[in-house]
Scaffold this active site. Structure first.
Site, PDB file in Angstrom:
ATOM      1  CG  LEU A 376      39.132   4.644 -20.669  1.00  0.00           C
ATOM      2  CD1 LEU A 376      38.137   3.980 -21.598  1.00  0.00           C
ATOM      3  CD2 LEU A 376      38.745   6.083 -20.421  1.00  0.00           C
ATOM      4  NE  ARG A 380      34.758   4.283 -18.992  1.00  0.00           N
ATOM      5  CZ  ARG A 380      34.759   3.533 -20.089  1.00  0.00           C
ATOM      6  NH1 ARG A 380      35.193   2.278 -20.014  1.00  0.00           N
ATOM      7  NH2 ARG A 380      34.352   4.019 -21.244  1.00  0.00           N
ATOM      8  CB  VAL A 501      33.930  13.371 -18.582  1.00  0.00           C
ATOM      9  CG1 VAL A 501      33.793  14.856 -18.856  1.00  0.00           C
ATOM     10  CG2 VAL A 501      33.673  13.079 -17.106  1.00  0.00           C
ATOM     11  CD  GLU A 502      37.518   9.250 -18.158  1.00  0.00           C
ATOM     12  OE1 GLU A 502      37.643   8.608 -19.206  1.00  0.00           O
ATOM     13  OE2 GLU A 502      38.482   9.658 -17.492  1.00  0.00           O
ATOM     14  N   GLY A 503      32.966   8.771 -21.409  1.00  0.00           N
ATOM     15  CA  GLY A 503      31.874   8.023 -22.022  1.00  0.00           C
ATOM     16  C   GLY A 503      30.555   8.509 -21.475  1.00  0.00           C
TER      17      GLY A 503
END
Length: 831
Positions: A376, A380, A501-503
């Site tokens: 990730l 991130r 996105v990405e959390g």
């Protein structure tokens, strides 16, 4: 020496030992020496010394004889701790242990090693990477017409898809060994960001295969056979990948994946083999509508024990490569996100894949979550910060230019204090964004910093949001009307993509940053947890003893550091630099100590409850994040040579971070459930009252706002990173051209306008006014010619688009007749 003087001396020595972090033996010896000193001076009699020794010696011996200490003190604490520690699932364990810590661990620890930060060498572009930016990336940007992409085509033109595949834009992270470009994280960041200054759709399309996706997973974890087969195909564009992770029930909590794969034995082409029967429903998957291969995350089960372990059914999250044309895979439909990049669902019912499809082979069954968490960092820490920084670059340049050329009430709007409040913030946040981007990309080249990248994903996308909103305020109607001239509307519309996105940002801030950071960055907590879970109890007790007493010493030391630094007004804090940044470094070191002590007390008082009190834990995460970004700014300013034009930017950025830190600590302490503990924390952190940092002053903000309207050093550095095209298809190039032209004729142009407004120059139109001004020797003929050239450029730059009803009704399928607007110069000059 009198007893009172010796008492003061002893207190100073003991405080000094605590402040410096002296070991337990040294500290207990110092206490004994103090008692003997009082006895020698007559301040303590024989009876008093005997009573002291009776109490002191057993405690000192137990504390300093490790074997005795473990048996008497540590063993019962270890037993209680082990019982109280909640059971940790393999998924949670993988998440905690995945990735690395970096500079943020120093900041969380409360005693930052400034040399570590200042000795970091920023990643620099290689000659090959620089060439790729200047040539292939530049050529790609010239091919992009963002209005045509977003409104007319709802897709990238086919020639753009072909070009990106041919020039390996999807293979920047794949090593040269397998035919990829093998670029550094910093180079990937620069490429993604430059494309983003031209087209968000194209940037996201390039970003995804180079962040969390099949290519990265195969590179790091794939078998040799998988690498040999998939990587060359991903490099040359034969395969377009997507990654199926999120779904209707799965957003930020990716561990809640409901999609399953069951190990089965079946016959394929007359031969018996082991495989997996998949059932899944994925949503929000970027590139899914055009993907030829899916990297799929699912929960693997083996109810028949076919993998060899009859006692193990649930293996956990697993990742596999699934060709898009596999029977029963439904793929190709599109979602319609804020931007028009390819995004859609993937559904599979009873989809069979061979066991060899698991990324890394059967031994990696159930290890997908750790793989995902470790990878990730690319999304991130590289891609989303690049998008955020690109928005800052573009808005810094375009908003500064617009504020210079747009005039209201006979003056540039950028000189109004209300506008400066917004433009100063745009400038300061852009500087903070760029400093954080450069440092974080360097971190990603050195390790896999999971906490840093979570912090940057949240804060950099939030700063991007703030920059876009403030830019909208300055531009007003100029960015309300969509069309080819509008360089802000699409960024505003697509802004939620990066936030989500990405959390999702709310979850990242409230659950991940401190939830993961408090354990990973703390020098002792993870070691205590690992010791408690060690099946070898003797070994676990020994490790726990060392960690527990190290933790106690850490708490006491950081409390003393925070208090002493606060009482000294930061004077005793260290700074790695001299000059204008020295005071800021000391202020940051003091707050680092306050964070360390506050976090320890909070974890000790609240325990596991702290995780559920998201408002509290999020504020501590904010402190850590702002410390990281402020130190990134300090390093960026120093590394770039302490340039005068950059000083107001750096001051604004660090003062903003200090204000956010103090606000977060004050709110944490004020809302702490135990009010007495909250007041104690406030006193240690701010012994003279609540945190006083108020953010950038009006003076600093105005200095940044004024610089924003010029070609200052920082602006020129940004100009080297963005794409600036020519002609009507590039709205940013149009506004920058107008601003550059204006800068070339000022201050003469302003004097001319003033002469018109005061009646010194007369005439019914611009041309007549120019002739009158030249005739009266108020301006030169060269300046008059410059104004003639500037006026149509200025007018064109502030125009908005208009369309025929048929063009809008058909989404651009019916060509539009362009009606050219003419500036009204028959009456008066611009004012």
């Amino acid at each position: 020496m009198s007893n009172s003087i010796f008492a003061v001396f002893s207190a100073v020595v003991l405080i000094g030992l605590i402040y410096s972090g002296a070991n337990l033996l040294t500290f207990t010896a110092a206490i004994g020496a103090s008692a003997l000193g009082f006895y020698a001076l007559g301040g303590l009699g024989e009876l008093g010394l005997t009573i002291f020794a009776a109490v002191y010696l057993p405690i000192a011996i137990v504390l300093n004889v490790s074997g005795l200490r473990r048996g008497v003190l540590t063993a019962p604490i270890f037993k209680a701790f082990s019982k109280a520690l909640p059971a940790m699932s393999p998924t949670e364990k993988d998440a905690l242990e995945a990735g690395d810590t970096w500079w943020e661990a120093d900041l969380f620890g409360g005693k930052p090693d400034w040399a570590k930060l200042m000795n970091v060498k920023y990643t620099e572009l290689t000659a090959e990477e620089k060439s790729y930016l200047d040539n292939e990336t530049e050529e790609l940007c010239k091919m992009l017409d963002d209005w045509k992409i977003t409104f007319e085509l709802k897709d990238l033109p086919q020639e753009v898809w072909d070009f990106m595949g041919k020039k390996k834009f999807f293979a920047m992270l794949i090593s040269k060994e397998h035919g990829g470009l093998g670029f550094s994280p910093y180079a990937q960041s620069c490429v993604v960001a430059k494309i983003a200054t031209r087209s968000l759709t194209a940037s996201v399309t390039v970003m995804v295969p180079n962040s969390l996706g099949p290519g990265e997973l195969i590179m790091h974890y794939g078998t040799q056979e998988q690498k040999d087969y998939w990587l060359p195909r991903l490099v040359d564009g034969r395969e377009i990948p997507c990654f199926g992770l999120t779904g209707p029930e799965v957003g930020s909590d990716a561990s809640a994946i409901p999609d399953t794969g069951v190990v089965v034995k079946t016959t394929v082409n007359g031969k018996e083999e082991l495989g997996i029967m998949l059932n899944f429903s994925k949503r929000y998957i970027t590139l899914a509508p055009v993907a030829t291969v899916v990297g799929l995350a699912f929960k693997l089960k083996d109810p028949q024990g076919l993998l060899g372990d009859k006692n193990k059914v649930d293996y956990g999250i697993t990742c596999a490569m699934v060709p898009a044309d596999t029977p029963n895979v439904q793929i190709g439909r599109r979602h319609f996100p804020g931007a028009v990049f390819m995004n859609g669902p993937i559904i599979g019912n009873n989809v069979y894949i061979p066991l060899t499809s698991i990324i890394g082979g059967r031994e990696m069954a159930g290890k997908g979550w750790r793989m995902l968490v470790e990878c990730l960092s690319a999304g991130r820490g590289i891609s989303l910060p690049a998008l955020s920084a690109a928005s800052g670059w573009g808005m810094y340049l375009a908003t500064g230019a617009y504020a210079r050329i747009r005039r209201q009430f006979k003056m540039p709007i950028g000189r109004f204090e209300g506008v400066q409040e917004a433009t100063g913030k745009i400038g300061g946040l852009t500087y903070k964004l760029e400093a954080s981007r450069v440092l974080t990309a360097t971190a990603c080249a050195e390790c896999a910093p999971s906490v840093v990248t979570a912090m940057m994903k949240y804060h950099m996308t939030e700063m991007m949001r703030e920059i876009i909103l403030r830019s909208m305020d300055v531009h007003g109607g100029r960015t309300v009307i969509l069309g080819p001239r509008n360089y802000l509307g699409q960024a505003y519309q697509a802004m939620p993509v990066a936030i989500t996105v990405e959390g999702a940002n709310i979850m990242t801030r409230n659950l991940i940053v401190f939830g993961q950071g408090a354990i990973r960055c703390h020098p002792w907590v993870l070691k205590e947890m690992q010791a408690a879970q060690n099946p070898n109890k003797a070994e676990g007790l020994r490790d726990f003893d060392k960690a527990f007493f190290g933790h106690l010493g850490h708490i006491v030391n950081r409390a003393m550091r925070a208090l002493v630094l606060g009482l000294s007004g930061n004077r005793l804090a260290k700074s790695p630099v001299s000059g204008p940044m020295a005071g800021y470094a000391k202020a940051l070191e003091r707050r680092s100590a306050a964070l360390a002590f506050t976090a320890d007390v909070a974890m000790g008082v609240l325990g596991g409850e702290l995780k559920r009190r998201e408002r509290l834990s999020a504020r501590l995460g904010d402190v850590l994040s702002q410390l990281y970004m402020a130190t990134a700014v300090l390093k960026y300013f120093e590394t770039n040579g302490r340039l005068a034009d950059e000083l107001p930017h750096a001051q604004w950025a660090i003062e903003d971070s200090l204000a956010e830190i103090d606000k977060a600590l004050n709110e944490f302490n004020r809302n702490f459930p135990n009010k007495a503990v909250g007041k104690m924390l406030s006193f240690v952190a701010f012994p003279f009252g609540m945190g006083k940092s108020k953010g950038p002053s009006d003076k600093t903000n105005a200095e940044v706002a004024e610089l924003l309207m010029t070609r200052n050093v920082f602006a020129n550095r940004l100009l080297d990173k963005v794409f600036v095209g020519e002609g009507l298809s590039d709205p940013t190039g149009r506004i920058l051209e107008a601003a550059d032209k204006l800068l070339s004729i000022e201050p003469g142009y302003s004097n001319f306008l003033k002469a018109v407004s005061t009646g010194k120059v007369v005439g019914d139109g611009l041309e007549a006014q120019l002739k009158d001004a030249v005739a009266k020797n108020l301006i030169s003929s060269d300046l008059a010619q410059g104004i003639r050239e500037y006026e149509p450029i200025r007018f064109d730059a502030i125009l908005t688009d208009d369309f025929s009803k048929d063009y809008l009704r058909t989404n651009g399928q019916i060509p539009d007749e362009i009606v050219e607007a003419k500036p009204v110069t028959e009456y008066k000059a611009a004012a």
